[in-house]
Design a protein around this motif. Structure first.
Motif, PDB file in Angstrom:
ATOM      1  N   LEU A 283       0.500   2.681  11.636  1.00 45.52           N
ATOM      2  CA  LEU A 283       1.213   2.362  10.395  1.00 45.52           C
ATOM      3  C   LEU A 283       0.269   1.934   9.272  1.00 45.52           C
ATOM      4  N   ALA A 284       0.728   2.188   8.043  1.00 46.16           N
ATOM      5  CA  ALA A 284      -0.033   1.830   6.840  1.00 46.16           C
ATOM      6  C   ALA A 284       0.745   0.793   6.036  1.00 46.16           C
ATOM      7  N   THR A 285       0.045   0.130   5.141  1.00 41.45           N
ATOM      8  CA  THR A 285       0.692  -0.806   4.208  1.00 41.45           C
ATOM      9  C   THR A 285       0.504  -0.278   2.781  1.00 41.45           C
ATOM     10  N   GLY A 286       0.753  -1.127   1.785  1.00 48.41           N
ATOM     11  CA  GLY A 286       0.611  -0.703   0.393  1.00 48.41           C
ATOM     12  C   GLY A 286       1.940  -0.208  -0.159  1.00 48.41           C
ATOM     13  N   ALA A 287       1.919   0.268  -1.398  1.00 49.10           N
ATOM     14  CA  ALA A 287       3.155   0.674  -2.070  1.00 49.10           C
ATOM     15  C   ALA A 287       3.722   1.965  -1.481  1.00 49.10           C
ATOM     16  N   THR A 288       2.840   2.869  -1.061  1.00 48.73           N
ATOM     17  CA  THR A 288       3.273   4.222  -0.677  1.00 48.73           C
ATOM     18  C   THR A 288       4.296   4.260   0.471  1.00 48.73           C
ATOM     19  N   PRO A 289       4.078   3.554   1.594  1.00 49.40           N
ATOM     20  CA  PRO A 289       5.032   3.711   2.698  1.00 49.40           C
ATOM     21  C   PRO A 289       6.335   2.924   2.532  1.00 49.40           C
TER      22      PRO A 289
ATOM     23  N   ASN B 225      -1.280  -1.146  13.216  1.00 42.85           N
ATOM     24  CA  ASN B 225      -1.571  -0.976  11.793  1.00 42.85           C
ATOM     25  C   ASN B 225      -3.022  -0.584  11.569  1.00 42.85           C
ATOM     26  N   LEU B 226      -3.236   0.107  10.468  1.00 44.99           N
ATOM     27  CA  LEU B 226      -4.572   0.606  10.142  1.00 44.99           C
ATOM     28  C   LEU B 226      -5.568  -0.506   9.869  1.00 44.99           C
ATOM     29  N   ASP B 227      -5.091  -1.560   9.167  1.00 47.80           N
ATOM     30  CA  ASP B 227      -6.099  -2.480   8.614  1.00 47.80           C
ATOM     31  C   ASP B 227      -5.516  -3.855   8.280  1.00 47.80           C
ATOM     32  N   GLU B 228      -6.424  -4.784   8.016  1.00 46.24           N
ATOM     33  CA  GLU B 228      -6.064  -6.151   7.595  1.00 46.24           C
ATOM     34  C   GLU B 228      -7.210  -6.717   6.761  1.00 46.24           C
TER      35      GLU B 228
ATOM     36  N   SER C 185      -1.291 -10.943   3.261  1.00 48.73           N
ATOM     37  CA  SER C 185      -1.860 -10.317   4.458  1.00 48.73           C
ATOM     38  C   SER C 185      -0.985  -9.131   4.858  1.00 48.73           C
ATOM     39  N   TYR C 186      -1.617  -8.192   5.540  1.00 50.23           N
ATOM     40  CA  TYR C 186      -0.869  -6.996   5.952  1.00 50.23           C
ATOM     41  C   TYR C 186       0.082  -7.303   7.113  1.00 50.23           C
ATOM     42  N   ARG C 187      -0.238  -8.323   7.924  1.00 49.80           N
ATOM     43  CA  ARG C 187       0.718  -8.743   8.957  1.00 49.80           C
ATOM     44  C   ARG C 187       2.004  -9.236   8.293  1.00 49.80           C
TER      45      ARG C 187
ATOM     46  N   LEU D  54      -0.279   7.630   6.989  1.00 50.82           N
ATOM     47  CA  LEU D  54      -1.398   7.278   6.108  1.00 50.82           C
ATOM     48  C   LEU D  54      -0.975   7.289   4.648  1.00 50.82           C
ATOM     49  N   GLY D  55      -1.585   6.399   3.852  1.00 50.68           N
ATOM     50  CA  GLY D  55      -1.625   6.553   2.405  1.00 50.68           C
ATOM     51  C   GLY D  55      -3.039   7.006   2.075  1.00 50.68           C
ATOM     52  N   ILE D  56      -3.382   7.041   0.801  1.00 53.44           N
ATOM     53  CA  ILE D  56      -4.750   7.395   0.405  1.00 53.44           C
ATOM     54  C   ILE D  56      -5.126   6.570  -0.823  1.00 53.44           C
ATOM     55  N   GLY D  57      -6.347   6.050  -0.822  1.00 52.68           N
ATOM     56  CA  GLY D  57      -6.813   5.288  -1.979  1.00 52.68           C
ATOM     57  C   GLY D  57      -7.510   6.208  -2.975  1.00 52.68           C
ATOM     58  N   ARG D  58      -7.648   5.758  -4.221  1.00 46.93           N
ATOM     59  CA  ARG D  58      -8.285   6.606  -5.237  1.00 46.93           C
ATOM     60  C   ARG D  58      -9.778   6.809  -4.971  1.00 46.93           C
TER      61      ARG D  58
ATOM     62  N   GLY E 258     -10.699   7.768  -2.100  1.00 49.79           N
ATOM     63  CA  GLY E 258     -10.708   8.732  -0.994  1.00 49.79           C
ATOM     64  C   GLY E 258     -10.601   8.049   0.353  1.00 49.79           C
ATOM     65  N   HIS E 259     -10.343   6.720   0.334  1.00 51.88           N
ATOM     66  CA  HIS E 259     -10.236   6.037   1.628  1.00 51.88           C
ATOM     67  C   HIS E 259      -8.915   6.357   2.316  1.00 51.88           C
ATOM     68  N   VAL E 260      -8.977   6.402   3.641  1.00 52.50           N
ATOM     69  CA  VAL E 260      -7.779   6.359   4.496  1.00 52.50           C
ATOM     70  C   VAL E 260      -8.015   5.164   5.406  1.00 52.50           C
ATOM     71  N   GLY E 261      -6.955   4.363   5.686  1.00 52.11           N
ATOM     72  CA  GLY E 261      -7.228   3.023   6.176  1.00 52.11           C
ATOM     73  C   GLY E 261      -8.085   2.399   5.090  1.00 52.11           C
ATOM     74  N   PHE E 262      -9.039   1.552   5.472  1.00 54.60           N
ATOM     75  CA  PHE E 262      -9.985   1.047   4.465  1.00 54.60           C
ATOM     76  C   PHE E 262     -11.372   1.662   4.698  1.00 54.60           C
TER      77      PHE E 262
ATOM     78  N   VAL F 274      -2.922  -5.672  -8.137  1.00 58.56           N
ATOM     79  CA  VAL F 274      -1.511  -5.769  -8.555  1.00 58.56           C
ATOM     80  C   VAL F 274      -0.713  -6.629  -7.575  1.00 58.56           C
ATOM     81  N   PHE F 275      -1.129  -6.612  -6.303  1.00 61.41           N
ATOM     82  CA  PHE F 275      -0.400  -7.402  -5.305  1.00 61.41           C
ATOM     83  C   PHE F 275      -0.829  -8.875  -5.314  1.00 61.41           C
ATOM     84  N   PHE F 276      -2.028  -9.143  -5.839  1.00 64.05           N
ATOM     85  CA  PHE F 276      -2.601 -10.501  -5.787  1.00 64.05           C
ATOM     86  C   PHE F 276      -2.505 -11.250  -7.114  1.00 64.05           C
TER      87      PHE F 276
ATOM     88  N   GLY G 295      -1.642   9.156 -10.460  1.00 63.47           N
ATOM     89  CA  GLY G 295      -2.909   8.488 -10.155  1.00 63.47           C
ATOM     90  C   GLY G 295      -3.568   9.017  -8.890  1.00 63.47           C
ATOM     91  N   LYS G 296      -2.818   9.691  -8.040  1.00 66.88           N
ATOM     92  CA  LYS G 296      -3.367  10.207  -6.778  1.00 66.88           C
ATOM     93  C   LYS G 296      -3.700  11.699  -6.855  1.00 66.88           C
ATOM     94  N   ALA G 297      -3.380  12.356  -7.983  1.00 64.61           N
ATOM     95  CA  ALA G 297      -3.527  13.821  -8.059  1.00 64.61           C
ATOM     96  C   ALA G 297      -4.975  14.264  -7.841  1.00 64.61           C
TER      97      ALA G 297
HETATM   98  C1  F6R Z   1      -3.108   0.475   3.739  1.00 62.65           C
HETATM   99  C2  F6R Z   1      -4.215   1.426   3.714  1.00 62.65           C
HETATM  100  C3  F6R Z   1      -4.695   2.054   2.452  1.00 62.65           C
HETATM  101  C4  F6R Z   1      -3.559   2.468   1.498  1.00 62.65           C
HETATM  102  C5  F6R Z   1      -4.149   3.005   0.201  1.00 62.65           C
HETATM  103  C6  F6R Z   1      -3.064   3.387  -0.805  1.00 62.65           C
HETATM  104  O1  F6R Z   1      -2.843   0.043   5.050  1.00 62.65           O
HETATM  105  O2  F6R Z   1      -4.769   1.667   4.733  1.00 62.65           O
HETATM  106  O3  F6R Z   1      -5.464   3.192   2.782  1.00 62.65           O
HETATM  107  O4  F6R Z   1      -2.766   3.425   2.121  1.00 62.65           O
HETATM  108  O5  F6R Z   1      -4.991   2.066  -0.375  1.00 62.65           O
HETATM  109  O6  F6R Z   1      -2.406   2.246  -1.227  1.00 62.65           O
HETATM  110  P1  F6R Z   1      -1.059   2.350  -2.087  1.00 62.65           P
HETATM  111  O7  F6R Z   1      -0.033   2.931  -1.191  1.00 62.65           O
HETATM  112  O8  F6R Z   1      -0.731   0.920  -2.463  1.00 62.65           O
HETATM  113  O9  F6R Z   1      -1.373   3.230  -3.245  1.00 62.65           O
END
Ligand code: F6R
Length: 246
Positions: free
Chosen positions: A39-45, A70-73, A84-86, A136-140, A142-146, A172-174, A206-208
Motif C-alpha cells: 500500500l501507498a500513502t499520499g493524496a493519490t490513493p 506499506n511502502l514507506d514511513e 506519520s504514514y501509520r 503505487l503513486g509516483i513523485g515528481r 520519479g520516485h516510487v515508494g521513497f 502541503v501535509f505539514f 503536475g504528474k504528466a
Molecule cells: C507514498 C509514496 C510516494 C507517493 C508519491 C506521490 O507512500 O510512497 O511515492 O506515492 O510521493 O504522492 P502524492 O500521491 O501525494 O502525489
C-alpha cells in the motif's frame, strides 16, 4: 512499457483499481488463501481507499484474510504523529475496514537500528508469501515508494534521504517545508519489482511530465519509476491531466 489505462476521471481510476483489489481478495479468500497487498500513502490513493471502504460497507467485502505492507514511513515520526504514514493508514483505511491490526505493517520510523528494521521488513514480506498486488503513486522526482533518484533496480528496504522537491511537495501535509522529515524508510525498487502485480495511479497535470519520462525513457536510476517497465504485470492508471504526454 507498462500497460496504460487512461480513465475519464480519477474516480473511475479509483473504482477500477478497487475492483481489481476486491476481485483478487474474493478469489483468494474462496480458496482459503490470504491476499498480501502493498500500500501507498499520499493524496493519490485516497479515492481508492474511499472506494474500498464503500465496498466493505455496501457489498460485504471483507479484509479478514488480507495482510498489508506499506511502502514507506518518515524517519523519526511516531505512529501517533498525525503526519506519520501509520497514522494516515489508520485514519484513511485500517480503522474503517475489518482488517486485523496485526496484519498491517508500516516500517517503524522510530527504529534505532534502521538496517535491522529494514531487513526484518523484507523478511516479513517474504514470510507472508510476497506481495500479490502493489499499489503505487509516483513523485515528481520519479520516485516510487521513497526511492529517490538515483535508485538502482536492485535496491531493498532501507533508510533514504528525501529529495528537496519531495520535501517541498509533501509540505502541503505539514504546513511548512521545515517540518517535513529529511529521511524515510522505504521498500526498495527491487522489493517493489518482486510484487506479482503492480497498479500505479497518477492524477493531475503536475504528474504528466514524470509519467512521460517513466514510460518513454529507458530504465535508469535517475528516474526510478522507469524500472517498472521491466515488470511483466504493471499498469499505470491515469486521468486525462496526468496522461497528456504518454
Ligand atoms: C507514498 C509514496 C510516494 C507517493 C508519491 C506521490 O507512500 O510512497 O511515492 O506515492 O510521493 O504522492 P502524492 O500521491 O501525494 O502525489
Amino acid at each position: 512499457m507498462p500497460h496504460i489505462r487512461l480513465h475519464p476521471r480519477k474516480s473511475d481510476a479509483a473504482q477500477a483499481v478497487a475492483k481489481e483489489v476486491a476481485d483478487l481478495i474474493r478469489l483468494r479468500s474462496k480458496s482459503g488463501l490470504k491476499t498480501v497487498l502493498g500500500l501507498a500513502t499520499g493524496a493519490t490513493p485516497l479515492p481508492l481507499y474511499a472506494e474500498l471502504i464503500r465496498l466493505h460497507r455496501e457489498t460485504g467485502l471483507s479484509f479478514r484474510d488480507v495482510v498489508t505492507f506499506n511502502l514507506d514511513e518518515y524517519a523519526g515520526l511516531p505512529p501517533t504523529d498525525p503526519h506519520s504514514y501509520r497514522y494516515f493508514m489508520e485514519e484513511n483505511l485500517f480503522r474503517l475496514i475489518d482488517i486485523p491490526p496485526s496484519a498491517t505493517h508500516v516500517p517503524d520510523g522510530l527504529s534505532q537500528d534502521f538496517q535491522k528494521t529494514c531487513a526484518a521488513y523484507e523478511e516479513a514480506i517474504r514470510l507472508a508469501g510476497g506481495i500479490d498486488l502493489q499499489i503505487l503513486g509516483i513523485g515528481r522526482t520519479g520516485h516510487v515508494g521513497f526511492n529517490e533518484p538515483p535508485s538502482a533496480a536492485d535496491t531493498r528496504t532501507r533508510h533514504v534521504r528525501l529529495d528537496e522537491m519531495t520535501r517541498r511537495d509533501n509540505s502541503v501535509f505539514f504546513g511548512n517545508q521545515e517540518a517535513v522529515p529529511h529521511g524515510a524508510l522505504t521498500m526498495g525498487v527491487g522489493t517493489i519489482l518482486e510484487a506479482r502485480r503492480i497498479e500505479l495511479l497518477a492524477f493531475g497535470s503536475g504528474k504528466a511530465e514524470i509519467i512521460r519520462r517513466a514510460c518513454h525513457e529507458s530504465p535508469n536510476a535517475d528516474c526510478p519509476a522507469t524500472w517498472l517497465q521491466r515488470h511483466p504485470h504493471c499498469t499505470f492508471h491515469l486521468d486525462p491531466d496526468s496522461g497528456t504526454l504518454v
